[in-house]
Design an enzyme around this catalytic site. Structure first.
Site: not given
Ligand code: PHB
Ligand code: APR
Length: 400
Positions: A75, A204, A296, A300, A388
């Site tokens: 990505h 997000y 999460p 990280k 990120y």
């Molecule tokens: C996930 O795909 O489980 C995932 C992706 C991004 C995050 C947290 C979990 O910030």
């Protein structure tokens, strides 16, 4: 009692323990991994899914990236959604060519277990009554039972890679460590569903009803999360309610809808930040979740575990190769610098995106202003993108 001898005894067959064992093997250093769960359990446990560029580079360079290269989804950007509009953060352009890869943590674990067993490594699954001893001196010992038989591993060092609820950290004498902790007043309700992800990139979303995240596990498997109470009762969330809530939190002026499909997995994760200082006591070295937890939102956790063991493997290799203790002594400080940077980033993403109860709406307005800045001011977007995709690695002697 049977006694096994090895150089490094590793507690825990999660990503930290398995990768440590693999990296040590590449340096010609023998280790034994001791795990309480079955192989099937660790290979199927659904956890994180985002790998930083440096994590991917390390897995590739150490020869365990073959399936990751085939199946991982690269990505170049993420979307931040607020005020019912999406804003793309072009991480690739902002960082001069870096990306993240979506590849589930348990797939990393499968690849590492496979590599260890192929290379003759020892992973002792289904151990019980695991305890660690004498790590203040030069001859640490690990005791456990397997199939009802008491056993012991005698080693030079112990890798404490047994996660947040493991036994290594609590085995260190009280007073020798300092803990820093922050608990958030919410959790994430996560689902995995057989549905084509409604977006090619992660979304997000900051919404008045609470945060939501759209992720994926493959081109046909959606992974999604909803901010919920930390003690949310899953029984109150039939699939239909989850899809409706997700649709509301991802709504756009353009009529965005998720693709729905059978839900295979559902769970609630509490949100916490936690750091142990130092990450070492005598010849016991803590790595990964055993030493720190991040919420999460910054993706990280797994990447920090990988960074820890990369440093630990390098430090142990220096010790066995030249007798130099220097890197082992610096282990904790080197790791903690990165850990605190990741703590800050994870806290920042969490506080910018989640709904905080109470107040008169000031916090929500402030979040929108911050999101406005991050999506319009290049310097702010670069900061997000650099963090990120993963901060660079500056370890003496590292070539990656
Ligand atoms: C996930 O795909 O489980 C995932 C992706 C991004 C995050 C947290 C979990 O910030
Ligand atoms: N003895 C042996 N093994 C143990 C013990 C014990 N007493 N207690 C726990 N374990 C095992 C667990 O069963 C697990 O397989 O240690 C392993 C720890 O693995 P993880 O929890 O995955 O931790 P880590 O390897 O540090 O990876 C961190 O996991 O929670 C996610 O977001 C986090 O992605 C991050 C990653």
């Amino acid at each position: 009692m049977a006694t096994l001898h090895t150089k490094v005894g590793i507690i825990g067959a999660g990503p930290a323990g398995l990768l440590l064992s693999h990296l040590l093997h590449l340096e010609g250093i023998e280790s034994i991994v001791i795990e309480v769960q079955t192989r099937q359990y660790v290979e199927e446990r659904n956890r994180a899914g985002v790998l930083e560029q440096g994590t991917v580079d390390l897995l590739n360079a150490s020869g365990v990236g073959e399936r990751l290269r085939r199946e991982g989804l690269i990505h170049h950007g993420i979307e931040l959604r607020f005020n019912r509009q999406g804003h793309r953060i072009d991480m690739h352009e902002l960082t001069g060519g870096r990306a993240i890869t979506v590849y589930a943590q348990h797939e990393v674990v499968k690849d590492l277990v496979h590599a260890r067993l192929r290379d003759g490594g020892q992973i002792l699954f289904e151990a019980s009554q695991v305890s660690i001893h004498d790590f203040e001196g030069d001859s640490p010992r690990i005791r456990f039972e397997r199939h009802g038989e008491p056993s012991e591993v005698a080693c030079d060092f112990i890798g404490g890679c047994d996660g947040f609820h493991g036994i290594c950290r609590p085995s260190i004498p009280a007073g020798a460590l300092r803990f820093y902790e922050k608990t958030y007043p919410f959790g994430w309700l996560g689902i995995t569903a057989e549905a084509v992800p409604a977006s090619h990139e992660l979304i997000y979303s900051n919404h008045e009803r609470g945060f939501a995240l759209l992720s994926m596990r493959s081109p046909i498997i959606t992974r999604a999360y909803l901010q919920c109470r930390p003690d949310e009762d899953l029984a109150a969330w039939p699939d239909e309610r989850i899809w409706e809530e997700l649709d509301r939190r991802f709504e756009t002026c353009g009529g965005f809808r998720l693709n729905r499909g059978p839900v295979d997995q559902k769970g609630v994760t509490p949100m916490r930040s936690f750091v142990t200082e130092p990450m070492q006591y005598g010849r016991l070295f803590l790595a990964g979740d055993a030493a720190h937890i991040v919420p999460p939102t910054g993706a990280k956790g797994l990447n920090l575990a990988v960074a820890d063991v990369r440093i630990l493997a390098r430090a142990l290799s220096a010790w066995y190769g030249t007798g130099s203790e220097q890197l082992l002594k610096q282990y904790s400080d080197i790791c903690l610098r990165r850990v605190w940077r990741a703590q800050h980033f994870s806290w920042w993403m969490t506080s910018m995106l989640h709904r905080f109860e109470g107040g008169d709406g000031f916090d929500h307005r402030r979040q929108l202003a911050e999101l406005d800045q991050v999506t319009t001011l290049r310097a702010a977007a670069v900061t997000l993108a650099e963090n990120y995709t993963g901060l660079p690695f500056d370890l003496p002697g590292e070539t990656l």
